[in-house]
Design a protein around this motif. Sequence first.
Motif, PDB file in Angstrom:
ATOM      1  N   LEU A  16       0.817  -1.210   0.000  1.00 58.93           N
ATOM      2  CA  LEU A  16       0.000   0.000   0.000  1.00 58.93           C
ATOM      3  C   LEU A  16       0.848   1.257   0.000  1.00 58.93           C
ATOM      4  CD1 LEU A  16      -2.698  -1.065   2.610  1.00 58.93           C
ATOM      5  CD2 LEU A  16      -2.818  -1.204   0.123  1.00 58.93           C
ATOM      6  N   HIS A  37      -5.261   9.815   1.261  1.00 57.67           N
ATOM      7  CA  HIS A  37      -5.509   8.900   0.157  1.00 57.67           C
ATOM      8  C   HIS A  37      -4.686   7.632   0.358  1.00 57.67           C
ATOM      9  CE1 HIS A  37      -6.797   8.027  -3.949  1.00 57.67           C
ATOM     10  NE2 HIS A  37      -5.547   7.763  -4.290  1.00 57.67           N
ATOM     11  N   VAL A  38      -5.097   6.545  -0.297  1.00 56.25           N
ATOM     12  CA  VAL A  38      -4.312   5.311  -0.309  1.00 56.25           C
ATOM     13  C   VAL A  38      -4.542   4.612  -1.647  1.00 56.25           C
ATOM     14  CG1 VAL A  38      -6.123   3.907   0.794  1.00 56.25           C
ATOM     15  CG2 VAL A  38      -3.732   3.196   0.955  1.00 56.25           C
ATOM     16  N   GLU A  39      -3.498   3.987  -2.164  1.00 58.61           N
ATOM     17  CA  GLU A  39      -3.604   3.198  -3.388  1.00 58.61           C
ATOM     18  C   GLU A  39      -2.829   1.899  -3.205  1.00 58.61           C
ATOM     19  OE1 GLU A  39      -2.755   5.301  -7.035  1.00 58.61           O
ATOM     20  OE2 GLU A  39      -4.331   6.782  -6.619  1.00 58.61           O
ATOM     21  N   SER A  50      -0.360   1.776 -10.139  1.00 57.36           N
ATOM     22  CA  SER A  50      -1.130   1.593  -8.908  1.00 57.36           C
ATOM     23  C   SER A  50      -2.604   1.435  -9.251  1.00 57.36           C
ATOM     24  CB  SER A  50      -0.927   2.782  -7.970  1.00 57.36           C
ATOM     25  OG  SER A  50      -1.414   3.966  -8.571  1.00 57.36           O
ATOM     26  N   GLY A  52      -6.321   2.500  -7.817  1.00 56.03           N
ATOM     27  CA  GLY A  52      -6.949   3.416  -6.881  1.00 56.03           C
ATOM     28  C   GLY A  52      -8.151   4.105  -7.485  1.00 56.03           C
ATOM     29  N   SER A  53      -8.768   4.921  -6.666  1.00 57.78           N
ATOM     30  CA  SER A  53      -9.905   5.725  -7.091  1.00 57.78           C
ATOM     31  C   SER A  53      -9.578   7.176  -6.781  1.00 57.78           C
ATOM     32  CB  SER A  53     -11.175   5.299  -6.360  1.00 57.78           C
ATOM     33  OG  SER A  53     -12.242   6.139  -6.719  1.00 57.78           O
ATOM     34  N   ARG A  54      -9.454   7.951  -7.810  1.00 59.60           N
ATOM     35  CA  ARG A  54      -9.142   9.373  -7.644  1.00 59.60           C
ATOM     36  C   ARG A  54     -10.365  10.179  -8.035  1.00 59.60           C
ATOM     37  NH1 ARG A  54      -3.266   9.029 -10.647  1.00 59.60           N
ATOM     38  NH2 ARG A  54      -2.379   7.507  -9.204  1.00 59.60           N
ATOM     39  N   VAL A  60     -12.592   3.098  -9.731  1.00 58.93           N
ATOM     40  CA  VAL A  60     -11.344   2.398  -9.457  1.00 58.93           C
ATOM     41  C   VAL A  60     -10.721   2.017 -10.796  1.00 58.93           C
ATOM     42  CG1 VAL A  60     -10.309   0.344  -8.423  1.00 58.93           C
ATOM     43  CG2 VAL A  60     -12.172   1.525  -7.241  1.00 58.93           C
ATOM     44  N   TYR A  66       1.576   6.121  -9.362  1.00 55.72           N
ATOM     45  CA  TYR A  66       0.908   6.485  -8.111  1.00 55.72           C
ATOM     46  C   TYR A  66       1.047   7.983  -7.834  1.00 55.72           C
ATOM     47  CZ  TYR A  66       5.597   6.543  -6.128  1.00 55.72           C
ATOM     48  OH  TYR A  66       6.911   6.828  -5.870  1.00 55.72           O
TER      49      TYR A  66
END
Length: 103
Positions: A16, A37-39, A50, A52-54, A60, A66
Motif C-alpha cells: 500500500l 488517500h491510499v492506493e 497503482s 486506486g480511485s481518484r 477504481v 501512483y
Amino acid sequence: MLPEEISFNKLKPGDLIFYSATYYNPNRKVHPHNMTHVEIFLGGESGEESLGSRISSRSVQIFDSYKFVSQNYYNVVHHYKSIDVWLKGILRSYCSKHYWHSP
C-alpha cells in the motif's frame, strides 16, 4: 497504518501507498496522521503502476503512476507500507494514539 515503512524499491505488488498531505480547504476534516488517500501498488510496466480511485476518475482503475497532483491537497508525502504483517494474520493498530477497537 501498517507498521513496516519500506523504501519504494522494496514495494511488492499488493503493498500500500498512503498519502499524507494538507488540504487546501481549512474546513475539511483532518484525518489521523493527515492521511488523505491510499492506493495499491502494482508496479507493472512503468514500475509505478497503482490501483486506486481518484476524484478525477470517479472509479477504481489502474494508473501508470501512483504520483499525481491533487486539486484538494498539497505537500504530499508518500508512505510505502508492506502488507506482510496482514498476510501473517496480524491485524492490529501500530499507532499508540489511534487504537483499533473490537466491535
